[in-house]
Design a protein around this motif. Sequence first.
Motif, PDB file in Angstrom:
ATOM      1  N   ARG A  60      33.957  43.074  34.743  1.00 58.11           N
ATOM      2  CA  ARG A  60      35.545  43.012  33.911  1.00 58.11           C
ATOM      3  C   ARG A  60      36.488  43.276  35.238  1.00 58.11           C
ATOM      4  N   PHE A  61      36.173  44.201  36.247  1.00 59.28           N
ATOM      5  CA  PHE A  61      37.044  44.359  37.439  1.00 59.28           C
ATOM      6  C   PHE A  61      37.351  43.035  38.069  1.00 59.28           C
ATOM      7  N   ASP A  72      36.980  39.882  37.023  1.00 58.94           N
ATOM      8  CA  ASP A  72      38.015  38.861  36.052  1.00 58.94           C
ATOM      9  C   ASP A  72      39.304  39.513  36.327  1.00 58.94           C
ATOM     10  N   ALA A  73      39.703  40.762  36.335  1.00 51.14           N
ATOM     11  CA  ALA A  73      40.889  41.262  36.209  1.00 51.14           C
ATOM     12  C   ALA A  73      41.453  41.046  37.662  1.00 51.14           C
ATOM     13  N   THR A  74      40.780  41.014  38.750  1.00 51.46           N
ATOM     14  CA  THR A  74      41.455  40.684  40.173  1.00 51.46           C
ATOM     15  C   THR A  74      41.042  39.643  40.749  1.00 51.46           C
TER      16      THR A  74
END
Length: 152
Positions: free
Chosen positions: A33-34, A36-38
């Motif tokens: 998820r990190f 994807d976010a970054t």
Amino acid sequence: MVVINNFEEYKSYSGIEIGVSKWHTIDQNQINRFADATLDHQWIHTDEERAKVEGPFKSTIAHGYLTLSLIPYLWKQIADVRNIKMEINYGIESFKFGQAVLVNNEVQLKAKLNSIVNLRGVTKVVIEATLIIKDQPKPAYTGNVVFLYHFI
């Protein structure tokens, strides 16, 4: 958890450890998820099979910035700063990464108050933040995080 109601109570922790957070497990879902976010999908973080074969740790690892991003969450487990209008994440200083955090490692934040100053009604604190990895001799990182508090 430490409860801090005002500047003077905060100042009483000068130079000492304020506390430690609970243990937090960084799992592959959080890493993905990190990523994807970054938009940081480097294989050492996200490709479990390749990391097992080609990676230096034989496992995926958490992004360094993911571990830094946990500071607000873990800090709230250490200190409950009350009677404030606003809290600002003001800066990070002198962070050094000492060891990679492997997938499913448990981490814990240790916080020490390095300095506190009243800047005409705004409280500036510098917290020495150390991210401990369970059962590892070296921390993931150590550095200073700076918060500004506007006490009521």
